[in-house]
Write an enzyme that holds these catalytic residues in place. Sequence first.
Site, PDB file in Angstrom:
ATOM      1  N   CYS B  95      92.404  80.421   9.728  1.00 43.63           N
ATOM      2  CA  CYS B  95      91.153  80.174   9.007  1.00 43.63           C
ATOM      3  C   CYS B  95      90.754  81.402   8.177  1.00 43.63           C
ATOM      4  O   CYS B  95      91.397  81.708   7.196  1.00 43.63           O
ATOM      5  CB  CYS B  95      90.063  79.759   9.990  1.00 43.63           C
ATOM      6  SG  CYS B  95      88.686  78.954   9.162  1.00 43.63           S
ATOM      7  N   HIS B 218      92.437  75.286  13.441  1.00 43.75           N
ATOM      8  CA  HIS B 218      92.267  76.243  14.537  1.00 43.75           C
ATOM      9  C   HIS B 218      93.064  75.819  15.777  1.00 43.75           C
ATOM     10  O   HIS B 218      92.560  75.048  16.588  1.00 43.75           O
ATOM     11  CB  HIS B 218      90.799  76.328  14.934  1.00 43.75           C
ATOM     12  CG  HIS B 218      89.957  77.091  13.977  1.00 43.75           C
ATOM     13  ND1 HIS B 218      89.720  78.437  14.105  1.00 43.75           N
ATOM     14  CD2 HIS B 218      89.291  76.698  12.867  1.00 43.75           C
ATOM     15  CE1 HIS B 218      88.935  78.847  13.121  1.00 43.75           C
ATOM     16  NE2 HIS B 218      88.662  77.814  12.353  1.00 43.75           N
ATOM     17  N   GLU B 220      93.731  77.638  18.319  1.00 43.97           N
ATOM     18  CA  GLU B 220      93.155  78.250  19.527  1.00 43.97           C
ATOM     19  C   GLU B 220      92.008  77.409  20.071  1.00 43.97           C
ATOM     20  O   GLU B 220      91.584  77.606  21.209  1.00 43.97           O
ATOM     21  CB  GLU B 220      92.721  79.692  19.228  1.00 43.97           C
ATOM     22  CG  GLU B 220      91.339  79.875  18.630  1.00 43.97           C
ATOM     23  CD  GLU B 220      91.222  79.468  17.171  1.00 43.97           C
ATOM     24  OE1 GLU B 220      92.233  79.038  16.572  1.00 43.97           O
ATOM     25  OE2 GLU B 220      90.108  79.563  16.608  1.00 43.97           O
TER      26      GLU B 220
END
Lengths: 996, 252
Positions: B95, B218, B220
Amino acid sequence: MSPWYKIIRLSKDKFQAEGFLVIFSKQSDQCDEKKLITLKKVFADDNLYQLIISGQEDTGGLRSLLSLPQMVLTSYHLGVTDNKACAASEALSLFGLKCMVSSFKIFKLEEEFNPLIFGNPLVENIRLISALDFKKWMGQCDHTFIANKKINPQVTVFNLDLSENELIKLSAEKCLALNPNELRAICQYFNKNEVREYRKSQGLPIHPTDVEIEIIAQTWSEHCKHKIFNAEIDYREDKIFQHKKFGDIKINGLFKTYIKKTTEEIIAKRKIPWAISLFTDNAGVVQYEEDVLACLKVETHNSPSALDPYGGALTGILGVNRDILGVGLGARPVANFDVFCLTPPHFPQIFEEGEMLVGVCHPQKIIEGVHKGVEDGGNKSGIPTVNGSYFFDADYLAKPLIFVGTLGFMPTVLSEGRRPAEKNIFPGDLIVMAGGKVGRDGIHGATFSSQELDTSLKTELSTVVQIGDPLTQKRLTDFILRARDLNLFRAITDNGAGGLSSSVGEMAQMSGGANLRIDFCPLKTDGLKPYEVVISESQERMTLAIDPLKFEELQKLAKLCAVEISCLGEFTDTQYFSVFYQDEQLASLPLAFLHQPPELKLKAVFKNQNFRSLFRKQIKKEIVKFENGFISLALKTLLNDPNIASKEEWVRRYDHEVGAKTVIKPYASEFNSPNGAGGIKSKEVVYLLGHGLAPKWSLLDPYLMAIRSVDEAIRNIVAAGADPEMISILDNFCTPDPVSSPKNSQGEWQLARLVRANIGLQEVATAYGTPLISGKDSMKNDFSGKNLAGELVKHSVLPTLLVTALGKTQEEFMNKGSFINQDDLVVMIGPGISKNTFVLSSLEENMQTPRNFESFEDLYQIDLKENMNCFKAIYELHKLEVFSSLSDVNEDGALVNLFELLMGSKVGAKLTIDKNKQDLFKLFFASSLATFIGTIGAKKLNIVQDICLSFQIPFLLLGQIQKSYQLDVESSKIAEKINLSELENIYRKAFTPGDK
Amino acid sequence: MNATVLILAGDGINCEEATENAFRLQGLQCKTVLINQLISRPQILDEVQCLALPGGFSFGDELGSGQILALKIKATLKDELKNFAQKKKPIIGICNGMQALAKLGLLPFPFEGDNNLSMGGNVQGHFINKWCKIEYHKNHCHWIKWADSKYLDLIEQYPYLPIRHGEGRYLFKNQNILEKVEDQNLVVMRYSENQNGSQNKIAAITDPEGLILGMMPHPEAAMELSLLPMKKAFGPGPGHLFFNSIAHFLKQ
């Protein structure tokens, strides 16, 4: 003169232009060519922008701008936070260029010039400029910067030798918000012989300095000391009032009686071990799992948001984040939530344009502004926005109510075995301020919000309005949490209302005094007087108490985190709060006097309510006819109501999952249906956040409002899987002025409404066994001034209680969305199957319903014990994993709630119900308490029925799921087939934001 | 000894904790440092085997996303970073980190000019948080190449990741660069449906060596299935793929 440039970035794909004025300071000795190279490095991106630099050859950008006949230029007023400019200045400094920067924007003029479309005149300079003037303007260095940032040491003495009326007048003029009683107490104190002796010995004048009077005013403000909630109240009921009588009550403080005592009794009775720290700190602290303390706080930012919605909401959210950062020894904010109570966006359709209030932003601007403020506040500081709502009612024209809340986590033990909920300060500890600089922004915020909104006070308006700086706040958060873990400070609190006067004044109580020295206070503006430095509410600041031996290490850490810190004196044990500038004492007030404002004594009289206030003009509504086609008509009408229509387009602009802990998101399921509660995963449990709001009920009886608000907040999270025996609630009251005065003839009645809300809160919290762990009140939500038609008007908001519930559940059985299978059954569980009311349901707001089948008494037929049993039954059912979807039934009615569940899985339902027509419609559209609608697997029917029976809770099988996306309703008299795609279309399109 | 991943923090970065957690789940050691700490001791880069630029709002994205972060790195750590990349140590930008990698000129063709790729504002004109269906291209990128088959199965079964950005539109300098990126098979992920106006629906790209991965979604935030909004499921999530693959690569 120093070299300067104007730089404009013109977007290549659509008309969007932002610009910067960069003035190099004399120390920047690079040659102009080198400077230009750096400027391009910092501002250019050839793929995205055309770059225009004043005095340089035009590559086409300027020409295309000049082809516009007229443009609108906006730039911030001097002293207003300009985040873009600060960032640009920091970027240029990376290359050794010291400079001052201001930013501006250029807009195309598409229709007639109205400055309000382009910005807010309170914070921005908005002007129309022709192409010719623009060319000239590009060649001028027209922005003045604050070159010197020095204190103007002027201190004046506040003369108390005046008549009471003159003092009252002076208090109003200076925005002190001190009442006659308080002014008398101040006079008394300063007239005491021993005080005069003391002041003489300290070299202070007999009468208070402006620094002192301002410190007293901030500390004693309603905003800081909650005098109304602590007042002694005589409550009685008017003879005309017929229903739910409590008789005469002498109340020794609403807070003490209905909040604190109630909670203490609940904790004692239920032997609750998990309520860790309540009422004493910045936020309530509870423990739902072994290693984590959860901290919760909800604030309002109403007055600032009325004047500048963006800045108001942004500083609101950043402010409540700092409350969490300042609780105990500092908690990490992990989730935000926000509730907006606003005037409906289609405002002019309900009112005449002339009824708009002078100086208050247009409802459309308010929605856009507060939404953007919460977006930037959360997204840019990395805190997910997990829950919230929009509530529209015409009575919020007086002031929008902007509730912002934050959940924080803190470990149970810190380094060196310190308990994070403990703060200690010792004499000799340093007062250290960390974060932002002090400016003229935010002066008198605490006292301003402690009065009704009067938009004629132009000078005050511009100082109370502020814009937040999420980057500084994020850096501050990085710094504080690292400093906490390294054990570098002894105590911490945020600088909110009242600025240093409040934060240091409050912390001083822990050591027994403080000497605040403002010499080295970092300033962002010039000529601040000492009193302004002391009370300014400039944002993004925390105050710390530091062991002097650790100051150097703290400074090193601050530098790494890019946070400015400064030492502002020391804590003492003199029992005085003193202020010094260049070793001259400007203020010295004993803590005992400062923290003991005279108590208020108030009267409250409850009488029959006006069912509709001034603004609630009769809107032409279709009359309900219970016949075929009505269900479809009702659903279409309801789903088109901005209170009900989808907010997904708005909410998806908030980051709701940064941190990677949001297991229950605002929108989930395969086809995106809304969730009532938010869920944040921690180590072992999922924290659930929900809220309840029933302000319309305050029109009937605020007692009922409180019960319904708490019930809604709790059933919200119970639907998500919460254990009903481990729920904490927060109360946030926003009311019209409840203090009777010549200006406020309604005061006694308003106070009685507040009293009844508190009684309701006590009853329901006790019945549900939920401690009230924190709360806040905002008591002056009135407007007094002119409307656009020029008439003097006074408006007040609906008395509003927001209840926030924090519960916990387990990931394995939490309800995170709609996952319906095609052979599932539709069921309804809870007392609302038979006990429900059309009055004040969303349907009643939209359509005219016959009233004759409900009496006033019916509204009080509430069995809180049964409700609690229902919550327990639902929890048992969750643990057995019977639900494929579940929602609580709210004022929109069970059918709207079912529609949202069906939408998430794109399935239909066939409902077959054996009821008479009236009962059928009530079942579908009335509001109720502790009631749920959802879907279960066909094989689970027996077990669900058994559990409901064992908890003695009503259960109703409504029908079954069908594959086709259609809702069929059949009873003996009614048969309807409703196309759900059509409904979904209405629901999704009724309330969408513009693409800005 | 296990490899160590350096994770940048500070100045408005806000996904460092989740990113660290994602690496740790693969048994990697992590060192999360403030940018200013790294600047004061650039040797840290020699002590680690992998670098992660997490998501966030560095410098408030005020002059464009990732812009000032990239400028700061260029002004202070340019040579060290170049050295790091030339030692064939892998880098990931997620990002805001992706946006910074583009501004740093590390993607798509490292050190071949700064301006080959920009991240434009979403065509919608605003920030969007949404889970998207993703098409993976299993190319030479070391961030997916070495993943366990169970994680490859996982992305088949759950081809979703969340996006959370306002400026995620891949915009290459010209058609040539875009074609070169496609010809060299540098696209790692595309959106099944275009989410933001990105050229060729691109969601993630790598460099010709496959060491640098820049992605807008994302991973994560998708380490557990319980975080997926569209399914009721438990267990490891599709985000594991990248961290697992690079863990294998680093152990080689």
